[in-house]
Design an enzyme around this catalytic site. Structure first.
Site, short mmCIF file in Angstrom:
data_model
loop_
_atom_site.label_atom_id
_atom_site.label_comp_id
_atom_site.label_asym_id
_atom_site.label_seq_id
_atom_site.Cartn_x
_atom_site.Cartn_y
_atom_site.Cartn_z
CE LYS A 286 9.48 64.34 9.92
NZ LYS A 286 10.64 63.47 10.27
CB SER B 72 10.47 63.86 14.05
OG SER B 72 11.16 63.44 12.89
CB SER C 50 12.40 60.48 12.69
OG SER C 50 12.92 61.17 13.79
#
Length: 485
Positions: free
Chosen positions: A96, A171, A195
């Site tokens: 990420k 996210s 997320s």
């Protein structure tokens, strides 16, 4: 971007291509010298080059690094007389774009840090890299991970490989989209209010949020113990493999816990047993959309038919978005004390709301969260696992901060995600499995919740029921998972 938009079936339908092999399958192929890690890395890079302009899973693609990692892995596999011990040796993976990586741009989804080049790896990146994996790149995230979509001002939102007109969630939306589209077999995500689990549910993958301290967290976060890193994969076994790599103590995070190497992979191989399941269709006193709740109820019925004991519990501890709101707004105000015009508009509004709270309010929120944690723990104590839908709604438009409504009730930036953020507040381990699909072919996830620090038991339960909950009879359910098991 190319004028030709790929069919979603091209993005999600399984083939015999190397990009649809699980990490476990790739290790077997490497051990038998049937496939080279370089071939595998190049196949994934080629697929990313072909399709990612439409999916937008990656912010930065590290092709040279991936091939260098793969060449080193190829040498190790070729020269070892026995199968090398490093668990991810030659396995492609993605990080990420919030995770610091030495010499690799890490934008954090923010215009303020779009060109940041970290000088050191986080412990998480160190573990994945030293385990022998081939780093494909950094995946799309919302700014600092503030919302459950991945839209940002650096490269825009990740799109759902099952329907490019819908969000991949957030996210960690880029991570989930990358796994679902065959760009990588495994990816790392971070979960502060869902997320990892929300994008995994929206994209039809497995996603795990472990108990606090299972995976060390550094650099530290002002959101404290409600945030955890976790894996995304196409099977529970692959997610467990990544979880084993990420787990264990680190001196930079004094809350991190001991770990037995390979323990999560071994948990997947436990003999299945009948489980005591608490089904919570109205967790927190709130009801998901029928589009979601109907298929989840059908999956629970399949579990009962398979011999598990299911108790339906409608009276649950109340939703505590009020606690999340105080912790979330003040935490992001710490990260962004000056919510200027270069900040995501929605995030700036959240930061400004922090001015409504005092230090005493924040202290009270943390105290009440501990009480809520104890209340939920006592409520779940009689059961092996609890089950809820993962999300209250199916995927919405990409880039939106949130759905407009849930069952006619207006939604704000995170209150619609109560099914996931509840277990961030209480720090229980939770994971999502692909379960079904809407009539439009959008995946629906089922969430399993375990007990504090009994993450191995939760993974074992998920592995045992993985094939039971997945309904592949729906004609619109286009997903590679059934053919990989």
């Amino acid at each position: 971007m190319s004028d030709t938009v790929p069919r979603e079936a091209d993005l999600t339908a399984p083939t015999d291509d190397l990009t649809w092999k699980t990490a476990a399958q790739l290790r077997e192929l490497y051990a038998r010298k049937e496939v080279s890690p370089v071939e595998v890395a190049q196949a994934h890079l080629d697929r990313i080059a072909q399709y990612d302009e439409h999916v937008n899973a990656f912010v930065t693609i590290t092709a040279d690094r991936a091939l260098a990692d793969a060449r080193a892995a190829e040498d190790e596999w070729r020269t070892s007389e026995t199968a090398p011990a490093r668990p991810l040796l030659g396995i492609p993976f993605a990080l990420k774009d919030l995770v610091p990586t030495t010499g690799i741009r890490t934008t954090k989804g923010s215009a303020r840090t779009r060109d940041w080049i970290p000088s050191a790896d986080s412990p998480l990146a160190q573990r994945l890299l030293t385990s022998g994996g081939a780093l494909l790149g950094k995946t799309t995230t919302s700014e600092a991970g503030w919302k459950a979509d991945s839209g940002n001002r650096v490269n825009g939102p990740a799109r759902n490989p099952h329907s490019l007109t819908h969000t991949a969630g957030g996210s960690s939306g880029g991570a989930a989209a990358a796994v679902a589209a065959g760009f990588t077999p495994v990816a790392q995500g971070g979960d502060g209010a869902g997320s990892v689990r929300i994008p995994a549910s929206f994209c039809g993958t497995v996603g795990i949020k472990p108990s606090t301290g299972i995976i060390p967290y550094f650099p530290p976060t002002p959101l404290g113990p409600i945030v955890a890193n976790g894996p995304l994969a196409r099977t529970v076994a692959d997610a467990a493999l990544l979880l084993d790599v990420l787990s264990g103590p680190d001196h930079r995070d004094p809350t991190s816990l001991p770990h037995s190497p390979g323990g999560f992979v071994r948990a997947c191989k436990r003999p299945p047993r009948s489980l005591r399941i608490a089904y919570l269709p109205t967790l927190g006193g709130r009801t998901p959309e029928e589009t979601v709740s109907g298929p989840i109820a059908q999956a629970v019925a399949r579990l009962e038919d398979a011999g598990h004991t299911v108790n339906v519990l409608d009276a649950t501890p109340h939703d505590r978005f009020d606690l999340l709101h105080v912790i979330w707004t003040t935490g992001f105000a710490t990260l962004f004390p000056d919510p200027g015009e270069d900040l995501d508009t929605g995030l700036a509004a959240v930061v400004r709301e922090a001015a409504c709270f005092t230090g005493a309010d924040l202290a009270a929120a943390h105290l009440q969260r501990q009480q809520y944690k104890a209340e939920m723990s006592e409520f779940l104590a009689p059961y092996d696992v609890a089950i809820t839908p993962t999300c209250a709604v199916p995927p919405f438009a990409p880039g939106a901060d949130h759905p407009d409504t849930v069952r006619g009730r207006p939604a704000n930036y995170l209150d619609w995600a109560w099914l996931t953020y509840t277990f961030n507040l209480t720090e229980h381990p939770a994971l999502t499995l692909p379960c079904a699909a809407t009539a439009e072919g959008l995946p629906i996830g089922i969430q399993l919740i375990g007990h504090h620090y009994r993450d191995h038991d939760l993974v074992a339960a998920a592995a045992a029921i993985e094939t039971t909950v997945r309904n592949t009879s729906m004609p619109s359910f286009k997903h590679p998972l059934p053919e990989l098991i």
